[in-house]
Write an enzyme that holds these catalytic residues in place. Structure first.
Site, PDB file in Angstrom:
ATOM      1  N   HIS A 157       0.861  -1.132  -0.083  1.00 35.81           N
ATOM      2  CA  HIS A 157      -0.097  -0.059  -0.086  1.00 35.81           C
ATOM      3  C   HIS A 157       0.873   1.166  -0.046  1.00 35.81           C
ATOM      4  O   HIS A 157       0.780   2.301  -0.762  1.00 35.81           O
ATOM      5  CB  HIS A 157      -0.846  -0.048   1.089  1.00 35.81           C
ATOM      6  CG  HIS A 157      -2.104   0.948   1.087  1.00 35.81           C
ATOM      7  ND1 HIS A 157      -2.300   1.884   1.768  1.00 35.81           N
ATOM      8  CD2 HIS A 157      -3.137   1.059   0.116  1.00 35.81           C
ATOM      9  CE1 HIS A 157      -3.356   2.504   1.418  1.00 35.81           C
ATOM     10  NE2 HIS A 157      -3.988   1.979   0.606  1.00 35.81           N
TER      11      HIS A 157
ATOM     12  N   HIS B 146      -4.937   6.502  -5.326  1.00 39.19           N
ATOM     13  CA  HIS B 146      -6.107   7.230  -4.768  1.00 39.19           C
ATOM     14  C   HIS B 146      -6.577   8.377  -5.388  1.00 39.19           C
ATOM     15  O   HIS B 146      -5.604   8.763  -6.313  1.00 39.19           O
ATOM     16  CB  HIS B 146      -5.669   7.515  -3.290  1.00 39.19           C
ATOM     17  CG  HIS B 146      -5.271   6.232  -2.477  1.00 39.19           C
ATOM     18  ND1 HIS B 146      -3.906   5.896  -2.269  1.00 39.19           N
ATOM     19  CD2 HIS B 146      -5.921   5.421  -1.661  1.00 39.19           C
ATOM     20  CE1 HIS B 146      -3.915   4.895  -1.625  1.00 39.19           C
ATOM     21  NE2 HIS B 146      -5.163   4.523  -1.255  1.00 39.19           N
TER      22      HIS B 146
ATOM     23  N   HIS C  97      -7.751  -1.464  -5.380  1.00 35.19           N
ATOM     24  CA  HIS C  97      -7.885  -2.133  -4.002  1.00 35.19           C
ATOM     25  C   HIS C  97      -8.700  -3.511  -4.065  1.00 35.19           C
ATOM     26  O   HIS C  97      -8.544  -4.298  -3.117  1.00 35.19           O
ATOM     27  CB  HIS C  97      -8.413  -1.066  -3.136  1.00 35.19           C
ATOM     28  CG  HIS C  97      -7.878   0.085  -2.706  1.00 35.19           C
ATOM     29  ND1 HIS C  97      -7.373   0.943  -3.411  1.00 35.19           N
ATOM     30  CD2 HIS C  97      -6.909   0.383  -1.569  1.00 35.19           C
ATOM     31  CE1 HIS C  97      -6.608   1.796  -2.935  1.00 35.19           C
ATOM     32  NE2 HIS C  97      -6.265   1.455  -1.419  1.00 35.19           N
TER      33      HIS C  97
ATOM     34  N   HIS D 224     -14.852   6.604   2.573  1.00 31.68           N
ATOM     35  CA  HIS D 224     -13.769   5.684   3.251  1.00 31.68           C
ATOM     36  C   HIS D 224     -12.682   6.259   4.075  1.00 31.68           C
ATOM     37  O   HIS D 224     -12.157   5.879   4.691  1.00 31.68           O
ATOM     38  CB  HIS D 224     -13.152   4.833   1.937  1.00 31.68           C
ATOM     39  CG  HIS D 224     -11.916   4.637   1.629  1.00 31.68           C
ATOM     40  ND1 HIS D 224     -11.198   5.735   1.350  1.00 31.68           N
ATOM     41  CD2 HIS D 224     -11.096   3.671   1.980  1.00 31.68           C
ATOM     42  CE1 HIS D 224      -9.890   5.432   1.326  1.00 31.68           C
ATOM     43  NE2 HIS D 224      -9.616   3.954   1.755  1.00 31.68           N
TER      44      HIS D 224
ATOM     45  N   HIS E 230     -10.675   5.780   7.837  1.00 33.28           N
ATOM     46  CA  HIS E 230      -9.146   5.630   8.071  1.00 33.28           C
ATOM     47  C   HIS E 230      -8.909   6.667   9.266  1.00 33.28           C
ATOM     48  O   HIS E 230      -8.155   6.223  10.033  1.00 33.28           O
ATOM     49  CB  HIS E 230      -8.397   6.300   6.688  1.00 33.28           C
ATOM     50  CG  HIS E 230      -8.359   5.033   5.666  1.00 33.28           C
ATOM     51  ND1 HIS E 230      -7.127   4.061   5.925  1.00 33.28           N
ATOM     52  CD2 HIS E 230      -8.774   4.516   4.666  1.00 33.28           C
ATOM     53  CE1 HIS E 230      -7.287   3.261   4.899  1.00 33.28           C
ATOM     54  NE2 HIS E 230      -8.319   3.499   4.126  1.00 33.28           N
TER      55      HIS E 230
ATOM     56  N   PHE F 193      -1.565   6.618   4.676  1.00 35.04           N
ATOM     57  CA  PHE F 193      -1.422   5.407   3.775  1.00 35.04           C
ATOM     58  C   PHE F 193      -0.555   4.412   3.928  1.00 35.04           C
ATOM     59  O   PHE F 193      -0.620   3.286   3.638  1.00 35.04           O
ATOM     60  CB  PHE F 193      -1.629   5.924   2.304  1.00 35.04           C
ATOM     61  CG  PHE F 193      -2.796   6.554   1.875  1.00 35.04           C
ATOM     62  CD1 PHE F 193      -4.167   6.098   2.220  1.00 35.04           C
ATOM     63  CD2 PHE F 193      -2.846   8.009   1.057  1.00 35.04           C
ATOM     64  CE1 PHE F 193      -5.274   6.578   1.902  1.00 35.04           C
ATOM     65  CE2 PHE F 193      -4.136   8.327   0.688  1.00 35.04           C
ATOM     66  CZ  PHE F 193      -5.190   7.720   0.988  1.00 35.04           C
TER      67      PHE F 193
ATOM     68  N   HIS G  14     -11.560  -2.238   3.494  1.00 37.02           N
ATOM     69  CA  HIS G  14     -11.635  -2.275   1.978  1.00 37.02           C
ATOM     70  C   HIS G  14     -12.573  -3.222   1.316  1.00 37.02           C
ATOM     71  O   HIS G  14     -13.058  -3.261   0.274  1.00 37.02           O
ATOM     72  CB  HIS G  14     -10.336  -2.431   1.670  1.00 37.02           C
ATOM     73  CG  HIS G  14      -9.586  -0.689   1.200  1.00 37.02           C
ATOM     74  ND1 HIS G  14     -10.080  -0.243   0.273  1.00 37.02           N
ATOM     75  CD2 HIS G  14      -9.044  -0.143   2.180  1.00 37.02           C
ATOM     76  CE1 HIS G  14      -9.492   0.957   0.459  1.00 37.02           C
ATOM     77  NE2 HIS G  14      -8.875   1.092   1.782  1.00 37.02           N
TER      78      HIS G  14
HETATM   79 CU1  C2O Z   1      -5.483   2.678  -0.405  1.00 38.66          CU
HETATM   80 CU2  C2O Z   1      -8.143   2.759   2.461  1.00 38.66          CU
HETATM   81  O1  C2O Z   1      -6.676   3.250   1.042  1.00 38.66           O
END
Ligand code: C2O
Length: 595
Positions: free
Chosen positions: A177, A197, A206, A328, A332, A348, A361
């Site tokens: 990631h 992203h 993802h 989303h 995070h 990230f 995810h």
């Molecule tokens: Cu690559 Cu939830 O992010």
């Protein structure tokens, strides 16, 4: 028929505007909302899978549109100078991995996240699992049964126990990631970082990333049915961190915000702004937000998935991330530590160290799956620069494999599916439950009204609320005009000088006489929420990140009775961060619902 299926059946109509001009849409309505039908029939990359008659109708319609709008639409959709040289993003050269930066311009945080494999010659095309292999069924994490839980925990226990250089180890899984979002790689053939992203690559990349992760977990315990549970944050009971991640053992991560371990996730969550809402208010607000996200973005995939990015394009060049990515981001921030660098989930580079990340995810992936089902599995972007965009992953057979976006559109092909659960946000009465908009009531006297002017030609710092009068391209649009073109509020030139996190909210109201507006901000159209992320590779470099935000407002304008208004008042309310705004305008973008 399961209860959730009939539930879906009854909620088809809020998103599905029947129009006799387009009989094929009415005929297809049930499949839009039936997970079982679309789950098994999805044919992925063909534009649609309807009968001949319908195809003809569709073809006719497309010709008409191309004839009348072709030039304009082509330019708007493909955009920019590099249209002629556009091509899909390719996997990076693995031998050219560099130190990544997960800090800020003022405080860099150099991290080594390169993989243990660097030999490009070992990459082969992925051989998809055959249809005779078991279908993995992803289930809601808050309802996982004891048997599934035990396997899942054991898989992570083994993954954590692997040597840190092993590509299957949690360490290396997390680094993948980091490689793809903190500037470890350049795009093949360009001096431009890879970024998965803030653009249309987000969902497919993802999807593959957790697909291989899931298969590796299964391999570790020798169970081909192991499936990643999904953090069901779109259901009221699923909006807290699922308790299984808090238990002692392999699913627990120490680097989470202790204040939020049993709180309800707010889709607008920001660690610097404590909420004044009760848990139940947050739940209902979230559902309403999700409802709007789907309703406004179903006719226009770029609103849900994000803007196009093509080979060689700068990732931060005024692009819009999809609405689902923005929601989303809230999760995070909610899970990660509140202080920089916001480990684990809040940054990230470190997100993948938390097993909750993959479950988060799994739900993002599910939300995309539902979106596609609601669109009758119509291809999201019929554009080879999306369909042929390709990535490389290290798979469960210790093989480096190349995959393309076009091959991941149907989870069946990847041999997984989702347990069917209710979608409370699809409830057509959700708005009533969320409370009536206050913007409908005219203020009692001129005294409480304020005069608003246009945004103006120059960028403006968003240090206090900006209220701007914005011209609509067309007022009093007819039903069929609304079906042909989506009204989109565009906030562009969003500049974030210090790369920190930024959140601002966007409201739309109808003005009263002329330029006057009441004190109420109106109806929420959405928000902008960005995690800190950085990829300055050389000390001393400066970089300016620019984003834009696109919000569908066709339904919103109906709800606030503003369809007849020539102009609307857009309010930008800063919540957190240092940010300036380039401009605000409204576009009509051709819908991609039936073409
Ligand atoms: Cu690559 Cu939830 O992010």
């Amino acid at each position: 028929m399961s209860s959730s299926l009939s539930f879906l059946g009854t909620t088809a109509s809020p998103f599905h505007r029947h129009n006799s001009r387009h009989p094929q849409k009415a005929a297809r309505a049930p499949t839009h909302f039936s997970p079982s039908a679309s789950g098994t029939n999805a044919t992925n990359t063909s534009a649609n899978d309807n009968g001949d008659k319908e195809s003809i109708l569709r073809l006719d319609r497309r010709n008409v549109l191309l004839g009348t709008l072709g030039g304009l639409y082509g330019a708007a959709a493909l955009g920019r100078e590099n249209m002629a040289v556009a091509s899909p993003m390719l996997p990076p050269d693995l031998s050219k991995c560099k130190t990544a930066n997960a800090g800020s311009t003022t405080e860099p945080l150099w991290v080594e996240c390169c993989p243990p494999y660097t030999d490009n010659s070992k990459i082969v095309d992925y051989k998809f699992p055959t249809s005779s292999t078991p279908l993995r069924v992803r289930k809601p994490a808050h309802k996982l049964n004891a048997e599934d839980l035990a396997k899942y925990k054991e898989a992570y226990r083994l993954m954590r126990a692997l040597d840190k250089e092993d590509p299957w180890s949690l360490e290396q899984q997390a680094k993948v990631h980091c490689q793809y979002c903190n500037g470890a790689y350049d795009q093949l053939g360009f001096n431009v970082p890879v970024q998965v992203h803030f653009n249309w690559i987000f969902l497919p990349w993802h999807r593959y990333y957790i697909h291989f992760h899931e298969r590796i977990l299964g391999k570790l315990i020798g169970d081909e049915t192991l499936a990643l549970p999904f953090w069901n944050w779109d259901s009221p009971e699923g909006m807290t961190i699922p308790p299984i991640y808090l238990q002692e053992g392999s699913l627990k991560d120490e680097l989470r915000n202790p204040a939020n371990l049993s709180k309800v996730l707010d889709y607008q969550y920001n660690p610097e702004v404590p909420t004044t809402l009760t848990d139940d208010e947050i739940r209902v607000k979230n559902l309403y937000e999700m409802n709007k996200t789907y309703k406004e973005s179903l006719p226009l995939p770029e609103l849900f998935l994000g803007d196009a990015i093509r080979a060689g394009e700068e990732p931060d060049s005024d692009k819009t991330m999809g609405r689902i990515e923005s929601i989303h981001n809230a999760a995070h921030q909610f899970v990660g530590l509140p202080d920089a660098p916001n480990r684990d989930m809040g940054n990230f580079y470190s997100s993948g160290y938390d097993p909750l990340f993959y479950s988060h995810h799994s739900n993002v992936d599910r939300m995309w799956h539902i979106y596609r089902q609601m669109r009758g599995n119509k291809v999201d972007f019929n554009d080879n620069d999306w369909l042929d965009a390709s990535f490389v992953f290290y798979d469960e057979n210790k093989q480096l494999v190349r995959v393309k976006v076009r091959d991941c559109l149907n989870p069946q092909k990847l041999r997984y599916t989702f347990e069917d659960v209710e979608l409370p946000w699809a409830d057509r009465n959700i708005k009533k439950k969320a409370g009536k908009t206050k913007s409908g009531a005219k203020p009692r006297s001129r005294v409480s009204m304020v005069q608003v002017s246009e945004f103006g030609p120059d960028p403006r710092p968003l240090d206090s609320t900006i209220r701007a009068l914005v011209q609509r391209p067309k007022k009093s649009r007819t039903k069929s005009e609304k079906e042909d073109e989506v009204e989109v509020l565009v906030i562009n030139g969003i500049e974030i000088p210090h790369n920190g996190r930024v959140t601002f909210e966007v409201y739309v109201a109808a003005p009263y006489e002329g330029n006057f507006v009441g004190p109420d901000l109106g109806e929420s159209a959405g928000n902008f929420m960005k995690l800190p992320h950085f990829h300055i590779r050389n000390k001393g470099d400066s970089e300016k990140k620019k984003f834009s935000l696109k919000l569908g407002i066709s339904h919103l304008l109906e709800e606030i009775n503003a369809e007849g208004a020539e102009k609307v008042v857009v309010s930008l309310v800063p919540i957190v961060g240092d940010v300036s705004i380039g401009g605000v305008h409204i576009d009509l973008i051709k819908a991609d619902w039936i073409a």
